[in-house]
Design a protein around this motif. Structure first.
Motif, PDB file in Angstrom:
ATOM      1  N   SER A 236      24.292 -31.015  88.354  1.00  0.00           N
ATOM      2  CA  SER A 236      24.902 -31.348  87.061  1.00  0.00           C
ATOM      3  C   SER A 236      26.208 -30.591  86.841  1.00  0.00           C
ATOM      4  N   GLY A 237      26.548 -29.693  87.772  1.00  0.00           N
ATOM      5  CA  GLY A 237      27.772 -28.911  87.632  1.00  0.00           C
ATOM      6  C   GLY A 237      27.659 -27.762  86.656  1.00  0.00           C
ATOM      7  N   LEU A 238      26.436 -27.445  86.216  1.00  0.00           N
ATOM      8  CA  LEU A 238      26.264 -26.371  85.237  1.00  0.00           C
ATOM      9  C   LEU A 238      26.308 -24.988  85.870  1.00  0.00           C
ATOM     10  N   ASP A 239      26.435 -24.934  87.189  1.00  0.00           N
ATOM     11  CA  ASP A 239      26.654 -23.642  87.844  1.00  0.00           C
ATOM     12  C   ASP A 239      28.072 -23.137  87.594  1.00  0.00           C
ATOM     13  N   TYR A 240      28.985 -24.051  87.207  1.00  0.00           N
ATOM     14  CA  TYR A 240      30.385 -23.684  87.022  1.00  0.00           C
ATOM     15  C   TYR A 240      30.560 -22.919  85.715  1.00  0.00           C
ATOM     16  N   LYS A 241      31.230 -21.774  85.816  1.00  0.00           N
ATOM     17  CA  LYS A 241      31.543 -20.974  84.632  1.00  0.00           C
ATOM     18  C   LYS A 241      33.035 -20.742  84.582  1.00  0.00           C
ATOM     19  N   LEU A 242      33.624 -20.918  83.407  1.00  0.00           N
ATOM     20  CA  LEU A 242      35.063 -20.685  83.256  1.00  0.00           C
ATOM     21  C   LEU A 242      35.376 -19.213  83.464  1.00  0.00           C
TER      22      LEU A 242
ATOM     23  N   VAL B  15      37.203 -29.079  80.244  1.00  0.00           N
ATOM     24  CA  VAL B  15      37.120 -30.384  80.901  1.00  0.00           C
ATOM     25  C   VAL B  15      38.005 -30.422  82.150  1.00  0.00           C
ATOM     26  N   LEU B  16      39.234 -29.947  82.035  1.00  0.00           N
ATOM     27  CA  LEU B  16      40.205 -30.081  83.117  1.00  0.00           C
ATOM     28  C   LEU B  16      39.918 -29.156  84.294  1.00  0.00           C
ATOM     29  N   ARG B  17      39.614 -27.901  84.039  1.00  0.00           N
ATOM     30  CA  ARG B  17      39.512 -26.931  85.126  1.00  0.00           C
ATOM     31  C   ARG B  17      38.338 -27.215  86.083  1.00  0.00           C
ATOM     32  N   PRO B  18      37.144 -27.525  85.582  1.00  0.00           N
ATOM     33  CA  PRO B  18      36.075 -27.857  86.542  1.00  0.00           C
ATOM     34  C   PRO B  18      36.446 -29.032  87.438  1.00  0.00           C
TER      35      PRO B  18
ATOM     36  N   LEU C 133      39.387 -29.987  88.451  1.00  0.00           N
ATOM     37  CA  LEU C 133      40.376 -29.578  89.440  1.00  0.00           C
ATOM     38  C   LEU C 133      39.768 -28.734  90.552  1.00  0.00           C
ATOM     39  N   GLN C 134      38.545 -28.229  90.325  1.00  0.00           N
ATOM     40  CA  GLN C 134      37.851 -27.460  91.357  1.00  0.00           C
ATOM     41  C   GLN C 134      36.631 -28.221  91.874  1.00  0.00           C
ATOM     42  N   ASP C 135      36.725 -29.563  91.803  1.00  0.00           N
ATOM     43  CA  ASP C 135      35.738 -30.469  92.411  1.00  0.00           C
ATOM     44  C   ASP C 135      34.344 -30.346  91.801  1.00  0.00           C
ATOM     45  N   VAL C 136      34.269 -30.012  90.524  1.00  0.00           N
ATOM     46  CA  VAL C 136      32.982 -29.941  89.841  1.00  0.00           C
ATOM     47  C   VAL C 136      32.966 -31.002  88.739  1.00  0.00           C
ATOM     48  N   ILE C 137      32.032 -31.959  88.877  1.00  0.00           N
ATOM     49  CA  ILE C 137      31.905 -33.035  87.887  1.00  0.00           C
ATOM     50  C   ILE C 137      30.745 -32.700  86.946  1.00  0.00           C
ATOM     51  N   GLN C 138      31.012 -32.733  85.624  1.00  0.00           N
ATOM     52  CA  GLN C 138      29.989 -32.439  84.608  1.00  0.00           C
ATOM     53  C   GLN C 138      29.850 -33.628  83.666  1.00  0.00           C
ATOM     54  N   PHE C 139      28.633 -33.835  83.204  1.00  0.00           N
ATOM     55  CA  PHE C 139      28.330 -35.015  82.390  1.00  0.00           C
ATOM     56  C   PHE C 139      29.137 -35.039  81.088  1.00  0.00           C
ATOM     57  N   GLY C 140      29.131 -33.943  80.360  1.00  0.00           N
ATOM     58  CA  GLY C 140      29.845 -33.909  79.089  1.00  0.00           C
ATOM     59  C   GLY C 140      31.327 -34.136  79.260  1.00  0.00           C
TER      60      GLY C 140
ATOM     61  N   MET D 192      22.533 -34.779  94.769  1.00  0.00           N
ATOM     62  CA  MET D 192      23.311 -34.211  93.674  1.00  0.00           C
ATOM     63  C   MET D 192      24.121 -35.321  93.026  1.00  0.00           C
ATOM     64  N   PRO D 193      23.745 -35.728  91.825  1.00  0.00           N
ATOM     65  CA  PRO D 193      24.422 -36.874  91.200  1.00  0.00           C
ATOM     66  C   PRO D 193      25.898 -36.654  90.952  1.00  0.00           C
ATOM     67  N   ASN D 194      26.315 -35.407  90.696  1.00  0.00           N
ATOM     68  CA  ASN D 194      27.760 -35.203  90.472  1.00  0.00           C
ATOM     69  C   ASN D 194      28.561 -35.427  91.753  1.00  0.00           C
ATOM     70  N   LEU D 195      27.974 -35.106  92.902  1.00  0.00           N
ATOM     71  CA  LEU D 195      28.638 -35.377  94.173  1.00  0.00           C
ATOM     72  C   LEU D 195      28.684 -36.877  94.440  1.00  0.00           C
ATOM     73  N   SER D 196      27.573 -37.568  94.192  1.00  0.00           N
ATOM     74  CA  SER D 196      27.531 -39.016  94.407  1.00  0.00           C
ATOM     75  C   SER D 196      28.465 -39.750  93.449  1.00  0.00           C
ATOM     76  N   ALA D 197      28.583 -39.236  92.219  1.00  0.00           N
ATOM     77  CA  ALA D 197      29.469 -39.868  91.237  1.00  0.00           C
ATOM     78  C   ALA D 197      30.933 -39.776  91.654  1.00  0.00           C
ATOM     79  N   SER D 198      31.263 -38.773  92.475  1.00  0.00           N
ATOM     80  CA  SER D 198      32.648 -38.606  92.932  1.00  0.00           C
ATOM     81  C   SER D 198      33.098 -39.759  93.816  1.00  0.00           C
ATOM     82  N   TRP D 199      32.123 -40.519  94.338  1.00  0.00           N
ATOM     83  CA  TRP D 199      32.492 -41.632  95.213  1.00  0.00           C
ATOM     84  C   TRP D 199      33.342 -42.675  94.507  1.00  0.00           C
ATOM     85  N   LEU D 200      33.102 -42.863  93.225  1.00  0.00           N
ATOM     86  CA  LEU D 200      33.910 -43.837  92.486  1.00  0.00           C
ATOM     87  C   LEU D 200      35.373 -43.422  92.493  1.00  0.00           C
TER      88      LEU D 200
END
Length: 596
Positions: free
Chosen positions: A590-596, A499-502, A504-511, A455-463
């Motif tokens: 990609s974090g697209l499972d997250y819905k506001l 942008v902010l809410r995902p 804060l709930q550990d979901v990284i999205q490309f946009g 999952m690239p969004n999880l791997s991207a969190s390493w930075l």
């Protein structure tokens, strides 16, 4: 709050240690003078006899019960045991001996083995570890599977609350684990607003982020009742001695001699699962979050929470420099009760701070952070934990018929501690995928690995974890981490809730990530050289690859998924299973499972 030093203080062996050291004094050229030698003896005696402030505080608190799972132990002895585990992790580059082999692969059928003729209780799924495993077990039972749970302790939740958002709890309703009434029964506190603060810089206020305190004791009791009502079986106070994998089944040998069999084993034994140790060959984690804190009584101002509060500069603790972060939440045990966490990110190496060293600093720093005197609060329990993370997470299946789940799989974000939030997010995906695997008889390691995909969004969190870790002997200015977080959160606030809410709930999205990085570079370009110094070029290059994959997964989930999904209706069960897992990986990765 403090216990006086008495002769009953446990420090057995003190005189023996002193006498053992006296030979060293006699041989040392600077300590041959008898007066100097006696002075050093007295100093050593005092150092050994006087307990630390942490010990005095913790031994003054009545510990009623300790349970399994992260954060379930509160005693000083348990703290020392965990610190010893942490010291062992830090001490060497590789382990001195091979981890115990819990899993053994047996070629052939179970009927051709020594199990023939023995009494074996059969299940579809066996879940090892019940604190978080009870949730996946209940979701699978609701689908009609026969599920058993093996828990080495009593299956019950800890006293200390889990902080979570209502949105995440509703995901448990969607998969049939909870009802709306259950959520209300398990929720012990509600509070708003929630602060993201940056010392000497400013703060941002949000609503409904980690704003519920859920009682794990009540929640697990509710889910436990639902699980057993669905026909689930719980084996409490039963340790797993070994797991044998055959072509047709997997078997669990319990410490008492009982043998259980199943089609699939779910390893939910957490960060220190013996199966994970075997798979990783005892390899050091790439990063660790160290957490200490308290639940205490006496807070008059107690209506809001801190989702994150960043210290302004690095602190020297033990032999290491660390950047400290804080969280604080009203507790459900009373209107004046508040839980405060202090945490930091480190790489395991000799000299890394111990939990007791962090607590010694906590007693000095917490009053300043919460603007309250330590003498004016009554500490109800002391909280501590270590949360290891690996860059190659989630962990693919290494054996047929065995799959890691929850913290054992590494599905949680490397910048969070504890995996309850990530569990709720992925529970629907995993329960559906596991059910499909069981119906299709897809138990080989390759097929099961599709359930814990890259999952690239999880791997991207390493930075982010690396950027938030104080670098030892760094040429980066001490306020860098606080400055970086402040400018990032300012940018996300300007870009709004999508942008902010995902984040804060550990979901990284490309946009959202692209917009935030762009705004940071426009608003504070002078911080970019410090980012390179802090994380290093190799880490940034590695992260760039995950960032590109995050964009690709976003494109595939948005445009390819709708075209592919209708074609699966006429496909074979294996093809459908494989492609459903790929579509899930694109969506969740990609974090697209997250819905506001």
């Amino acid at each position: 709050m403090f216990l006086p030093l008495t002769s009953s203080n446990p420090n057995m062996g003190m005189v023996i240690q002193l006498e053992h050291c006296s030979g060293m004094y006699q041989q040392h050229p600077r300590l041959t003078n008898p007066l100097v030698r006696r002075t050093h003896r007295r100093k050593l005696l005092v150092a050994q006899a006087v307990p630390s402030r942490t010990q005095r505080i913790m031994e003054s608190i009545s510990v009623t019960s300790e349970v399994g799972g992260a954060g379930g132990a509160y005693s000083y002895n348990a703290l020392k045991r965990l610190d010893q585990i942490w010291s062992n992790i830090c001490s060497t580059q590789t382990v001195s001996q091979e981890p115990q082999k819990v899993v053994v692969a047996n070629p052939g059928l179970s009927s051709d083995s020594d199990l023939a003729g023995k009494e074996v209780e059969k299940f579809d799924v066996l879940v090892c570890g019940g604190t978080l495993g009870i949730f996946i077990a209940t979701a699978l039972s609701a689908k009609g599977l026969r599920v058993g749970i093996v828990e080495r302790n009593a299956l019950q939740g800890r006293e200390q609350e889990w902080n979570i958002s209502r949105k995440e709890l509703l995901e448990l309703v969607e998969v049939g684990v909870l009802t709306y009434e259950d959520i209300e029964r398990a929720t012990s506190s509600k509070f708003n607003p929630n602060r993201c603060g940056f010392e000497d810089k400013g703060e941002i206020w949000v609503q409904d982020i980690l704003n519920l305190g859920v009682s794990p004791a009540k929640l697990i009791d509710i889910v436990k009742s639902r699980f057993t009502s669905l026909g689930g079986v719980i084996f409490e106070s039963c340790a797993v001695s070994s797991i044998r994998v055959f072509e047709d089944i997997a078997t669990l040998q319990l410490a008492g001699g009982k043998i259980l069999s199943c089609q699939l084993v779910l390893d939910a034994m957490g960060n220190f699962s013996p199966v994970v140790k075997q798979i990783r060959s005892g390899r050091k984690p790439d990063g660790v979050c160290l957490v200490v804190g308290t639940c205490a009584h006496g807070f008059r101002e107690n209506s809001s929470s801190d989702v994150i509060y960043s210290s302004s500069s690095v602190e020297k603790i033990g032999d290491s420099e660390v950047h400290l972060f804080w969280e604080a939440f009203p507790a459900g045990s009373g209107p004046l009760d508040r839980t405060t966490y202090m945490f930091t990110y480190v790489q395991p190496r000799p000299g890394s701070p111990k939990l007791e060293e962090l607590l010694e600093s906590y007693w000095d720093l917490m009053p300043k952070y919460q603007e309250i005197s330590l003498e004016n609060v009554e500490i109800q329990r002391v909280i501590y934990g270590i949360f290891p993370t690996y860059r190659d997470s989630p962990l693919p299946a290494a054996f047929d018929r065995i799959l890691q789940f929850g913290d054992a799989s590494g599905i949680q974000s490397p910048v969070s501690f504890g995996g309850f939030g990530s569990l709720t997010r992925h529970l629907g995906r995993l329960s559906s995928g596991i059910y499909e695997a069981i119906n299709g008889d897809f138990f080989d390691a390759e097929s099961l690995s599709l359930l814990n995909p890259y999952m690239p969004n999880l791997s991207a969190s390493w930075l982010f974890q690396r950027a938030m870790s104080a670098k030892q002997n760094s040429n980066v200015y001490p306020e860098f981490v606080n400055d970086l977080l402040h400018v990032n959160f300012q940018s996300m606030q300007k870009l709004g809730d999508p942008v902010l809410r995902p984040f804060l709930q550990d979901v990284i999205q490309f946009g959202a990530l692209t917009k935030t990085l762009g705004l940071v570079m426009l608003n504070k370009p002078q911080i970019i050289p410090s980012i390179f110094k802090q994380v290093g070029v190799p880490v940034l290059l590695d992260w760039s690859g995950h960032f590109i994959m995050l964009g690709l997964y976003t494109f595939l989930s948005t445009f390819a998924d709708p075209a592919i999904r209708p074609l699966l209706n006429s496909s074979s069960s294996k093809t459908k299973y494989v492609w459903n897992r790929r579509l899930d990986a694109w969506k969740y990765g990609s974090g697209l499972d997250y819905k506001l």
